[in-house]
Design a protein around this motif. Structure first.
Motif, PDB file in Angstrom:
ATOM      1  N   UNK A 176       0.794  -1.236   0.000  1.00 61.37           N
ATOM      2  CA  UNK A 176       0.000   0.000   0.000  1.00 61.37           C
ATOM      3  C   UNK A 176       0.822   1.279   0.000  1.00 61.37           C
ATOM      4  N   UNK A 177       2.138   1.157  -0.018  1.00 60.87           N
ATOM      5  CA  UNK A 177       2.989   2.342  -0.034  1.00 60.87           C
ATOM      6  C   UNK A 177       3.209   2.827  -1.470  1.00 60.87           C
ATOM      7  N   UNK A 178       3.714   4.042  -1.599  1.00 62.71           N
ATOM      8  CA  UNK A 178       3.918   4.628  -2.924  1.00 62.71           C
ATOM      9  C   UNK A 178       4.983   3.881  -3.719  1.00 62.71           C
ATOM     10  N   UNK A 179       5.941   3.274  -3.004  1.00 62.09           N
ATOM     11  CA  UNK A 179       7.005   2.521  -3.658  1.00 62.09           C
ATOM     12  C   UNK A 179       7.002   1.079  -3.161  1.00 62.09           C
ATOM     13  N   UNK A 180       7.587   0.195  -3.943  1.00 62.96           N
ATOM     14  CA  UNK A 180       7.658  -1.204  -3.550  1.00 62.96           C
ATOM     15  C   UNK A 180       8.515  -1.373  -2.291  1.00 62.96           C
ATOM     16  N   UNK A 181       8.200  -2.406  -1.522  1.00 62.41           N
ATOM     17  CA  UNK A 181       8.939  -2.690  -0.297  1.00 62.41           C
ATOM     18  C   UNK A 181      10.222  -3.450  -0.618  1.00 62.41           C
ATOM     19  N   UNK A 182      11.305  -3.089   0.068  1.00 66.20           N
ATOM     20  CA  UNK A 182      12.569  -3.809  -0.115  1.00 66.20           C
ATOM     21  C   UNK A 182      12.448  -5.256   0.344  1.00 66.20           C
ATOM     22  N   UNK A 183      11.515  -5.504   1.273  1.00 67.94           N
ATOM     23  CA  UNK A 183      11.313  -6.868   1.762  1.00 67.94           C
ATOM     24  C   UNK A 183      10.513  -7.720   0.788  1.00 67.94           C
ATOM     25  N   UNK A 184       9.787  -7.055  -0.127  1.00 65.60           N
ATOM     26  CA  UNK A 184       8.960  -7.783  -1.087  1.00 65.60           C
ATOM     27  C   UNK A 184       9.034  -7.091  -2.447  1.00 65.60           C
ATOM     28  N   UNK A 185      10.210  -7.064  -3.055  1.00 59.87           N
ATOM     29  CA  UNK A 185      10.411  -6.283  -4.285  1.00 59.87           C
ATOM     30  C   UNK A 185       9.583  -6.757  -5.477  1.00 59.87           C
ATOM     31  N   UNK A 186       9.113  -7.999  -5.449  1.00 58.59           N
ATOM     32  CA  UNK A 186       8.334  -8.518  -6.572  1.00 58.59           C
ATOM     33  C   UNK A 186       6.840  -8.236  -6.445  1.00 58.59           C
ATOM     34  N   UNK A 187       6.433  -7.678  -5.307  1.00 55.16           N
ATOM     35  CA  UNK A 187       5.014  -7.382  -5.094  1.00 55.16           C
ATOM     36  C   UNK A 187       4.729  -5.955  -5.553  1.00 55.16           C
ATOM     37  N   UNK A 188       3.808  -5.762  -6.485  1.00 56.54           N
ATOM     38  CA  UNK A 188       3.515  -4.415  -6.996  1.00 56.54           C
ATOM     39  C   UNK A 188       2.826  -3.540  -5.964  1.00 56.54           C
ATOM     40  N   UNK A 189       2.800  -2.242  -6.207  1.00 54.42           N
ATOM     41  CA  UNK A 189       2.102  -1.299  -5.336  1.00 54.42           C
ATOM     42  C   UNK A 189       0.645  -1.185  -5.788  1.00 54.42           C
ATOM     43  N   UNK A 190      -0.187  -0.652  -4.918  1.00 50.86           N
ATOM     44  CA  UNK A 190      -1.576  -0.391  -5.294  1.00 50.86           C
ATOM     45  C   UNK A 190      -1.632   0.632  -6.425  1.00 50.86           C
ATOM     46  N   UNK A 191      -0.660   1.558  -6.431  1.00 49.12           N
ATOM     47  CA  UNK A 191      -0.594   2.545  -7.512  1.00 49.12           C
ATOM     48  C   UNK A 191      -0.375   1.853  -8.846  1.00 49.12           C
ATOM     49  N   UNK A 192       0.531   0.869  -8.856  1.00 47.27           N
ATOM     50  CA  UNK A 192       0.796   0.121 -10.083  1.00 47.27           C
ATOM     51  C   UNK A 192      -0.424  -0.692 -10.511  1.00 47.27           C
TER      52      UNK A 192
END
Length: 321
Positions: A222-238
């Protein structure tokens, strides 16, 4: 003159005694109250910081879980505690939300507490039970629209950022889904894994291990950028939701009137802890990011959160008696 001198001497002695007492802080165990069940993100981060405060200040900092009413029970209890630094609250974004969400809230987060330090920020993550036949946010929306009123999303309690993320999603996606509140992330996750509810916007620390084990499927952060802990999970923005940016945060506050030297001592210990590589590593494994602030900066941050969440809550129509 003798009477005046005696009075001045007594006053000076009293001030010296108070100063000495504060300088000796803490000289007995300190309670850190958490408004959620053990095992949730607030609890996990609170216990990391309690361990560091114990080591730094030489007294036990004991976490005490007081779940209920979206953390309001714990917040109200600490508000009424003696402002001596021995009863603290590990506060979350929930309390900022509750100021608007609850009709009869008994505290004012910006006036009834003394901010100590912000400790960490955490992204929320949209997860579904693997039995739900969706692998993206859009597929979840389509599935919900084909099954109006049949899907339920869990939260760690009414008014939490987890709840409001779900309400924001429900509003922006135009879907008819049921909200099921729990007393913390842990029981909510248990029912999500068991299939009693279908999806959830959980904090990264409590949800991610279950994603890694295959018990849950991650759709977006749910953050504006992807999480470093889950780099393959897209953002809600994406996923097509440009204005969807929700983060959880956690910090330490004390009852209003807590002596400044006590607050500063606690703040210094928190900053020292956040500089430690082992704490940073623990946070990274949880998907959390340590954030250093002064008490004044944390106070301003809390004020901005209370004001920022108000229009979102009002627009969603969510309310709790």
């Amino acid at each position: 003159m003798r009477r005046l001198a005696a009075t001045l001497l007594a006053t000076a002695a009293s001030a010296f005694a108070m100063g000495s007492a504060h300088a000796a802080y803490p000289d007995k165990p300190v309670r850190i109250v958490v408004g959620f069940s053990a095992g949730g993100t607030t609890d996990v981060i609170a216990r990391i910081m309690a361990k560091e405060l114990t080591e730094s200040l030489g007294q036990s900092f004991v976490v005490e879980n007081k779940p209920g009413a979206g953390s309001n029970i714990a917040t109200d209890q600490v508000q009424r505690a003696t402002p001596d630094g021995y009863t603290l609250l590990f506060v979350a974004v929930t309390s900022a939300i509750n100021q608007t969400l609850y009709k009869n809230v008994t505290f004012d987060l910006t006036k009834d507490f003394t901010p100590v330090a912000l400790g960490a920020k955490v992204p929320n993550i949209l997860v579904v039970n693997p039995q739900v036949p969706v692998k993206s946010v859009q597929e979840l929306v389509d599935y919900a629209k084909k099954n109006p009123g049949k899907l339920a999303f869990a939260s760690s309690g009414s008014g939490t950022s987890i709840h409001m993320a779900g309400e924001l999603f429900k509003m922006q996606a135009g879907i008819d889904v049921l909200h099921v509140p729990y007393k913390g992330s842990s029981p909510a996750i248990t029912d999500l894994i068991g299939g009693q509810v279908q999806f959830m916007f959980d904090n990264m620390p409590s949800a991610w291990p279950h994603v890694q084990s295959g018990k849950l499927r991650a759709l977006a952060v749910t953050t504006a950028e992807r999480s470093k802990s889950a780099p393959d999970v897209p953002t809600m923005k994406e996923a097509g939701y440009a204005n969807f940016d929700v983060s959880s945060w956690f910090g330490l506050i004390a009852p209003a009137g807590t002596p400044p030297d006590v607050v500063n001592k606690l703040n210094a210990a928190m900053q020292k802890a956040l500089d430690k590589p082992e704490v940073q590593l623990s946070f990274e494994k949880l998907g959390a990011v340590g954030v250093k602030t002064t008490p004044a900066e944390f106070g301003q941050f809390i004020k901005s959160e209370v004001e920022g969440w108000a229009p979102v809550i009002k627009a969603s129509g969510a309310t709790v008696d």
